[in-house]
Design a protein around this motif. Structure first.
Motif: not given
Length: 264
Positions: A71-95
Motif C-alpha cells: 500500500e505504501q509503495t503504491a502511494a509513492v508510485l501514485s505520487t511520482y510514477g516511479h522509484i529511482d532509489m530506495l535507501v533502507n536506513n531505518a534500524g536500531v542498535s544494541q548495547r
C-alpha cells in the motif's frame, strides 16, 4: 546515477541521524524525496528543512509492519510514477551482552534491521525490474564486517543485510539495477540513545565514541558521492575502518584486539 536531479529517492529512517543527513544532502543535489519513519510530525520538520520542501513526500511507516508495504509503495508510485532509489536506513542498535539478552530482544533487532529492509526491498524490486533501472541501497555498519562485544544481534543483522544485498547485486546486474551497501563506522548521531539494552529498553545515553565521531553531514556527503559512483560496498569510517583491513590480513590478530576494544 551520477546526477540526482529529479531522481525519486525513498529514505527510511529519515527522521534523524544518517537518514536525516542524507535527506538534506540528496535534496541539495536536486532529488525528490519520500521521507519515511514512524513519526509524521518529525518527518514534516525534516521536510521543511530540505531544499524545495514542496517537492518532497512525507510517508510515515513502521518497518516492522510488512503488511502495509504494498500500500505504501503504491502511494509513492501514485505520487511520482516511479522509484529511482530506495535507501533502507531505518534500524536500531544494541548495547548488551549475549548472556544477558533474551532471544525476544534478538528477534526485535533482527526484525527491524534485517527483515524490514528485506521485505520492503522485495516489494519495490519488481517495479525496478520492470523499468530496467533502479538503485537499491541498505545501510549496514562496520560492525556488519567486524563484530564487537555488546552488539551480537545488531552485528548479526548487519552481517545478514550485507549478505542479502551481495547476493541481490549478482542477481540483478544484468537487469540494469544497482545495489549498494553503506557501512558507516562511528557517526555523531543519537543512535546510542535508542540502542536496545538486554531487557529491550533504550540505552538512553550518548556513547563517548559517538560523541567524538564524524558528523552525520560529513558521512552523508561521502555516502552520496559513493552512491553516485555506483559503488557496491561503501565503507565510511575513521580509524575503525582499519579493523576491516586487519580482518582480511590477520583474523587472529583482529580477534585479540576486538576483545579489548571500547564500544560503550
Amino acid at each position: 546515477m551520477n546526477d540526482f536531479h529529479n531522481k525519486v529517492i525513498w529514505i527510511t529512517g529519515a527522521s534523524s541521524g544518517i537518514g536525516e543527513a542524507m535527506a538534506y544532502e540528496l535534496a541539495r543535489r536536486g532529488a525528490l524525496l519520500i521521507l519515511s519513519a514512524r513519526r509524521a510530525d518529525v518527518l514534516e520538520a525534516v521536510k521543511s528543512r530540505c531544499e524545495r520542501p514542496d517537492r518532497h513526500l512525507v510517508l510515515p511507516m513502521d518497518m516492522t509492519d510488512h503488511s502495509r508495504f504494498r500500500e505504501q509503495t503504491a502511494a509513492v508510485l501514485s505520487t511520482y510514477g516511479h522509484i529511482d532509489m530506495l535507501v533502507n536506513n531505518a534500524g536500531v542498535s544494541q548495547r548488551a551482552l549475549v548472556k544477558d539478552t533474551p532471544v525476544e530482544v534478538d528477534r526485535q533487532i533482527m526484525e527491524l534491521d534485517f527483515f524490514g529492509p528485506v521485505a520492503l526491498t522485495k516489494v519495490v524490486l519488481p517495479h525496478m525490474l520492470a523499468r530496467g533501472s533502479g538503485h537499491l541501497v541498505a545501510v549496514s555498519s562496520v560492525v556488519g564486517l567486524v563484530a564487537t562485544p555488546y552488539r551480537s544481534a545488531y552485528a548479526s543483522a548487519k552481517h545478514a543485510i550485507i549478505g542479502f544485498h551481495d547476493a541481490l547485486r549478482a542477481e540483478v546486474h544484468d537487469a540494469g539495477l544497482r545495489v549498494s551497501v553503506l557501512c558507516p563506522g562511528f557517526v555523531r548521531t543519537n543512535v546510542s540513545l535508542s540502542a536496545l539494552t538486554a531487557d529491550g529498553t533504550p540505552h538512553g545515553k550518548v556513547d563517548a565514541q559517538q560523541d567524538k565521531a564524524m558528523s552525520a553531514e560529513a558521512f552523508a556527503r561521502k555516502a552520496v558521492d559513493g552512491l553516485a559512483r555506483g559503488k557496491g560496498r561503501i565503507v565510511i569510517a575513521g580509524k575503525e575502518r582499519l579493523a576491516v583491513y586487519l580482518g582480511r590480513l590477520s583474523p587472529a590478530l583482529l580477534e585479540r584486539l576486538v576483545r579489548k576494544v571500547s564500544v560503550v
